[in-house]
Design a protein around this motif. Structure first.
Motif, PDB file in Angstrom:
ATOM      1  N   PRO A  11       0.839  -1.206   0.000  1.00 54.92           N
ATOM      2  CA  PRO A  11       0.000   0.000   0.000  1.00 54.92           C
ATOM      3  C   PRO A  11       0.868   1.247   0.000  1.00 54.92           C
ATOM      4  N   PHE A  12       0.484   2.214  -0.836  1.00 58.61           N
ATOM      5  CA  PHE A  12       1.247   3.467  -0.903  1.00 58.61           C
ATOM      6  C   PHE A  12       0.294   4.613  -1.186  1.00 58.61           C
ATOM      7  N   VAL A  17       1.094  -0.767  -5.028  1.00 60.47           N
ATOM      8  CA  VAL A  17       2.172  -1.059  -5.966  1.00 60.47           C
ATOM      9  C   VAL A  17       2.657  -2.477  -5.669  1.00 60.47           C
ATOM     10  N   VAL A  18       3.274  -3.091  -6.652  1.00 59.13           N
ATOM     11  CA  VAL A  18       3.644  -4.501  -6.525  1.00 59.13           C
ATOM     12  C   VAL A  18       5.154  -4.654  -6.509  1.00 59.13           C
ATOM     13  N   LEU A  19       5.649  -5.164  -5.389  1.00 59.09           N
ATOM     14  CA  LEU A  19       7.065  -5.483  -5.237  1.00 59.09           C
ATOM     15  C   LEU A  19       7.240  -6.967  -5.562  1.00 59.09           C
ATOM     16  N   VAL A  20       8.268  -7.283  -6.331  1.00 68.84           N
ATOM     17  CA  VAL A  20       8.503  -8.665  -6.760  1.00 68.84           C
ATOM     18  C   VAL A  20       9.878  -9.117  -6.277  1.00 68.84           C
ATOM     19  N   GLY A  21       9.904 -10.193  -5.519  1.00 73.50           N
ATOM     20  CA  GLY A  21      11.171 -10.758  -5.081  1.00 73.50           C
ATOM     21  C   GLY A  21      11.608 -11.866  -6.024  1.00 73.50           C
ATOM     22  N   GLN A  22      12.760 -11.718  -6.641  1.00 67.84           N
ATOM     23  CA  GLN A  22      13.286 -12.723  -7.573  1.00 67.84           C
ATOM     24  C   GLN A  22      14.739 -12.984  -7.209  1.00 67.84           C
ATOM     25  N   TRP A 114      10.771  -3.851   1.690  1.00 69.70           N
ATOM     26  CA  TRP A 114      11.661  -4.971   1.359  1.00 69.70           C
ATOM     27  C   TRP A 114      12.584  -5.317   2.545  1.00 69.70           C
ATOM     28  N   THR A 115      13.076  -4.293   3.223  1.00 67.52           N
ATOM     29  CA  THR A 115      14.057  -4.540   4.283  1.00 67.52           C
ATOM     30  C   THR A 115      13.420  -4.731   5.659  1.00 67.52           C
ATOM     31  N   GLN A 116      12.247  -4.111   5.861  1.00 67.07           N
ATOM     32  CA  GLN A 116      11.647  -4.141   7.197  1.00 67.07           C
ATOM     33  C   GLN A 116      10.274  -4.801   7.234  1.00 67.07           C
ATOM     34  N   GLY A 117       9.709  -5.070   6.045  1.00 70.57           N
ATOM     35  CA  GLY A 117       8.386  -5.700   6.002  1.00 70.57           C
ATOM     36  C   GLY A 117       7.242  -4.728   6.161  1.00 70.57           C
ATOM     37  N   VAL A 118       7.540  -3.424   6.130  1.00 69.40           N
ATOM     38  CA  VAL A 118       6.464  -2.441   6.239  1.00 69.40           C
ATOM     39  C   VAL A 118       6.869  -1.189   5.472  1.00 69.40           C
ATOM     40  N   ALA A 119       5.925  -0.611   4.750  1.00 67.98           N
ATOM     41  CA  ALA A 119       6.214   0.589   3.973  1.00 67.98           C
ATOM     42  C   ALA A 119       5.655   1.833   4.644  1.00 67.98           C
ATOM     43  N   GLU A 120       4.539   1.686   5.295  1.00 66.78           N
ATOM     44  CA  GLU A 120       3.919   2.811   5.989  1.00 66.78           C
ATOM     45  C   GLU A 120       2.934   2.234   6.993  1.00 66.78           C
ATOM     46  N   ARG A 121       2.433   3.050   7.853  1.00 64.02           N
ATOM     47  CA  ARG A 121       1.472   2.541   8.823  1.00 64.02           C
ATOM     48  C   ARG A 121       0.181   2.218   8.082  1.00 64.02           C
ATOM     49  N   ALA A 125      -8.339  -0.330   6.176  1.00 64.24           N
ATOM     50  CA  ALA A 125      -8.777  -0.590   4.808  1.00 64.24           C
ATOM     51  C   ALA A 125      -7.636  -1.145   3.965  1.00 64.24           C
ATOM     52  N   ALA A 126      -6.425  -0.563   4.135  1.00 64.31           N
ATOM     53  CA  ALA A 126      -5.275  -1.032   3.367  1.00 64.31           C
ATOM     54  C   ALA A 126      -4.938  -2.471   3.730  1.00 64.31           C
ATOM     55  N   THR A 127      -5.011  -2.778   5.040  1.00 63.41           N
ATOM     56  CA  THR A 127      -4.734  -4.147   5.480  1.00 63.41           C
ATOM     57  C   THR A 127      -5.751  -5.108   4.896  1.00 63.41           C
ATOM     58  N   ALA A 128      -7.022  -4.710   4.903  1.00 61.69           N
ATOM     59  CA  ALA A 128      -8.073  -5.563   4.344  1.00 61.69           C
ATOM     60  C   ALA A 128      -7.865  -5.770   2.852  1.00 61.69           C
ATOM     61  N   ASN A 129      -7.493  -4.693   2.137  1.00 63.18           N
ATOM     62  CA  ASN A 129      -7.267  -4.804   0.694  1.00 63.18           C
ATOM     63  C   ASN A 129      -6.109  -5.747   0.389  1.00 63.18           C
ATOM     64  N   LYS A 130      -5.068  -5.657   1.224  1.00 67.45           N
ATOM     65  CA  LYS A 130      -3.923  -6.548   1.019  1.00 67.45           C
ATOM     66  C   LYS A 130      -4.334  -7.998   1.239  1.00 67.45           C
TER      67      LYS A 130
END
Length: 275
Positions: A11-12, A17-22, A114-121, A125-130
């Motif tokens: 969420p931003f 936005v979609v982060l992809v780990g490869q 990516w480094t901490q597992g969280v982008a913003e508080r 609604a954002a948590t539900a959407n995720k």
């Protein structure tokens, strides 16, 4: 061999936005960001392909409809270079504020995730959407796994399913409990195709399909005679016939009556696609 990609909907500022780990490296799926910023994907994709050709990659994953699709991705470390290649003064006025916000904050938010597992508080609604996005993706993976029989692809999809299930706090179903895997190719099937290749190399035309069709059409009684003629000790019996129906390379298509390009008449034959 690449590990299965990991997808992280982040969420931003009201968008996702979609982060992809490869292979333990962070990439950014570019189409969602371009759409969020209100810009034309076709023109931006051309720009990315031209300016970032050496670093942009296409990562294949399972979409929400269960189909495999490729995503144009940029390494996260290259995202600021693309963001700042966009001039806010050259876009529609209603887009300027959002573009500036993306330029100033988006790469940091993704790096923090990516480094901490969280982008913003996250808001409720954002948590539900995720959670909804992850649940849909999990369902798509289950559907694709149920359809797919290829052993390697099933393993890769199951890796993604395990990651998404764990993120949702759900159990990971056993691979063998979902769909089924093609059986291992038996040695006798490998020996059969090697024998057919040997006959062709010896000048025996046993493929009744047109040369340009990409198909192989075989008449099994005729092959029995050719095997005997060339002292090939391989019985075309009921066991082999059952294995031929499982052939994947070449791939079995069907059996029936076909027009022989060798005898110029209708024959009974088995059709395979020569990959």
């Amino acid at each position: 061999m690449h590990n299965a990609p990991q997808l992280f909907p982040v969420p931003f500022n009201g968008d996702t936005v979609v982060l992809v780990g490869q292979d333990n490296e962070p990439y950014v799926a570019m189409k969602p960001i371009v759409a969020n910023m209100g810009m034309d994907w076709k023109s931006q994709h051309s720009k990315l392909a031209e300016r970032f050709a050496s670093t942009m990659v296409e990562i294949t994953t399972v979409a929400e409809d269960g189909k495999l699709r490729g995503m144009a991705c940029l390494p996260l470390k290259k995202l600021p270079a693309w963001l700042y290649s966009i001039s806010p003064n050259k876009v529609a006025p209603e887009l300027r504020e959002k573009i500036i916000r993306y330029q100033e904050e988006c790469d940091d938010a993704l790096w923090n995730y990516w480094t901490q597992g969280v982008a913003e508080r996250p808001s409720a609604a954002a948590t539900a959407n995720k959670q909804i996005a992850l649940s849909r993706h999990r369902l798509a993976l289950l559907k694709e796994l149920h359809r797919t029989r290829d052993r390697v692809l099933r393993s890769a999809i199951h890796e993604q399913l395990a990651q998404v299930s764990q993120a949702l706090g759900l159990s990971v179903p056993e691979l063998d409990s979902i769909g089924r895997t093609d059986p291992e190719t038996p040695d006798v099937l490998k020996a059969f195709w090697e024998a057919v290749a040997y006959l062709e190399g010896a000048g025996e035309h046993c493929n009744h399909a047109r040369a340009v069709s990409g198909k192989i059409v075989l008449n099994l009684p005729e092959l029995r005679e050719l095997f005997r003629k060339h002292d090939i000790c391989l019985a075309i019996d009921q066991d082999l016939i059952a294995f031929l129906r499982q052939s994947r390379n070449p791939t079995f298509i069907k059996s029936g009556s076909f027009n022989s390009q060798i005898h110029k008449k209708i024959i009974r034959g088995w059709v395979f696609e020569n990959l």
